[in-house]
Scaffold this motif. Structure first.
Motif: not given
Ligand SMILES: Cc1cc2nc3c(=O)[nH]c(=O)nc-3n(C[C@H](O)[C@H](O)[C@H](O)COP(=O)(O)OP(=O)(O)OC[C@H]3O[C@@H](n4cnc5c(N)ncnc54)[C@H](O)[C@@H]3O)c2cc1C
Length: 458
Positions: A217-219, A229-235, A264-266, A331-333, A362-364
């Protein structure tokens, strides 16, 4: 018997861990070490949400090492002094650690190398631990980094990533090495109530579950705010509880458009890290200055506070900011549209927004946070630096029936459908139902006009 030290930093895991694997051998002992550095606290990076997640990760790492016969040694102090002290206590001859990308990490690495070499020991720094592809592994001709994502993605995709490494089966730690207690989570009152649990085990479980159940469902769905539906794996990537390289392998093995979009996001993550490694100053300075004279003074400070507290009067902006406060994650959006609102509509310096995100997320992290803020502020690598995300259009597009706003903004919970994104237009009983919700801080045309004037000046 060879003895070594493995210094853990942003790589809190035992799977796919090149420094740990290099340190171990049939006749080797190693000290897995984590040093709590007060300089990180002083620099403002020890935000409660990240400290809580860090405590989970360290406890989990210690458990994983104990299952293999070892344990985690924890010290507090200057990392160079602490590593050297442990090296002497264990009579180790080498130290292994992951390469970092920030100025802070590079400086720590240089100081450690000098101190160890002066003492007749060696430092081995391993690439591709924190990122999937090492920063600087691919460069365009004539530059030390890529400034445009698409060509970077092409080159990155052509590179062969090292195969993921299994976790070691046995970790032998020399006896008698002193350790402090594992750090505790900060007071619950300081931590976001909905913060996720940290640790490698949790991260691996979430990655497997997401790839099995949500990747498809991600694309199409990753921007749908309510669907989540994003992975929430960033932390987990931020703390290195998950290996980015292993996640790329696993997603590619799984295949499909959703898994490819995730890869692509990674790659965006690696892109930001290679940029920060080449230009460490972008943590604070504009990558490409637009000669902005951001708003300052009491009114701008009030506006900043309203944005931080989710009181701008723009429902989708407020929903995202309140989610951030509650979960320490957004979320990213949501990040894109709240950052655009602060920098382009309120015309407030991206550094103020980035600081608030770093205090809360938490992922800052410096690479992803500062460079994404710069992207949105138009001072980074975006080829359209003046693009503005209109919060009403964003709300209607990515939260069409308002479910996301209703989840986070209780004052609007009685409203249905897209009109929730413009509550100031409502009349009669509907309007009365949004009692307590603020009027918009600024009208959108006014914000846009101010931004255009500011950017047209130079
Ligand atoms: C203003 C702003 C600040 C952000 N600050 C951070 C931050 O401090 N730490 C952080 O990890 N991400 C940051 N992001 C990028 C991104 O928004 C988050 O990584 C993502 O939303 C985390 O959710 P997810 O794990 O569900 O991502 P998914 O959509 O499931 O993506 C998978 C992984 O790809 C990486 N990723 C996704 N989008 C991005 C992106 N635009 N840039 C870099 N990596 C990405 C992350 O590691 C993420 O866990 C920021 C984006 C914006 C616009």
């Amino acid at each position: 018997m060879n003895v070594s030290v493995v210094l853990f930093t942003s790589d809190l895991r035992v799977h796919d861990h090149p420094p740990l694997r290099a340190a171990l051998g049939p006749r080797n002992e190693t000290v897995p070490l984590f040093v709590r550095d007060p300089a990180v606290d002083r620099a403002g990076f020890a935000a409660p949400n990240r400290l809580a997640f860090l405590a989970d990760c360290l406890a989990d790492l210690d458990r994983a090492l104990r299952r293999r016969g070892g344990r985690l040694v924890v010290r507090s102090g200057d990392p160079v002094a602490e590593v050297c002290a442990v090296v002497r206590e264990a009579d180790a001859d080498e130290v292994h650690m992951a390469a970092g990308c920030s100025a802070f990490a590079l400086h720590r690495e240089q100081r450690l190398r000098r101190a160890l070499e002066a003492d007749g020991r060696r430092l081995y720094v391993h690439d591709g631990v924190v990122t999937a592809l090492p920063a600087g592994a691919v460069t365009p001709s004539g530059s030390d980094h890529f400034a445009v994502f698409t060509p970077y993605f092409r080159r990155w995709s052509d590179e062969r990533l090292r195969p993921p490494l299994a976790a070691p089966r046995v970790v032998r730690v020399p006896p008698g090495i002193r350790s402090e207690a594992l750090p505790h989570r900060p007071d619950a009152a300081a931590v976001s109530a909905g913060l996720a649990a940290g640790g490698e085990e949790e991260g691996r479980m979430r990655l497997a579950h997401w790839l099995d159940h949500h990747a498809d469902a991600y694309e199409d769905g990753h921007d749908d705010l309510a669907a989540d539906t994003t992975s929430r794996l960033s932390p987990y990537f931020h703390f290195g509880a998950l290996s980015a390289a292993e996640a790329v392998h696993r997603a590619r093995e799984r295949g499909g458009a959703g898994a490819e979009a995730f890869v692509r996001q990674l790659c965006w993550r690696d892109f930001n890290h290679q940029l920060l490694a080449a230009r460490p100053a972008v943590a604070e300075a504009d990558y490409r200055s637009r000669a902005d004279r951001w708003r300052r003074g009491p009114q701008a400070e009030d506006d900043l506070r309203a944005w931080q507290e989710g009181r701008t009067g723009y429902p989708v902006v407020d929903a995202a900011m309140r989610q951030l406060a509650h979960e320490g994650w957004m979320p990213g959006r949501g990040r894109l549209l709240t950052a655009s609102f602060l920098t382009k509509t309120l015309y407030i310096d991206w550094r103020a927004g980035a600081r608030h995100f770093l205090d809360t997320l938490v992922d800052g992290d410096v690479a992803n946070n500062q460079l994404n803020w710069q992207w949105m502020a138009g001072t980074g690598t975006d080829s359209r630096p003046n693009r503005v995300l209109n919060p009403v259009i964003q709300g209607k597009r990515y939260d069409p029936d308002g479910a996301y706003v209703r989840r986070w903004v209780p004052e609007l919970a009685g409203l249905r459908g897209p009109s929730i994104h413009e509550p100031w237009k409502l009349t009669g009983s509907e309007r009365a139902g949004c009692d307590g919700y603020p009027e918009p801080l600024i009208s959108l045309p006014d914000g846009l006009a101010r931004f255009r004037r500011a950017r047209a000046r130079d």
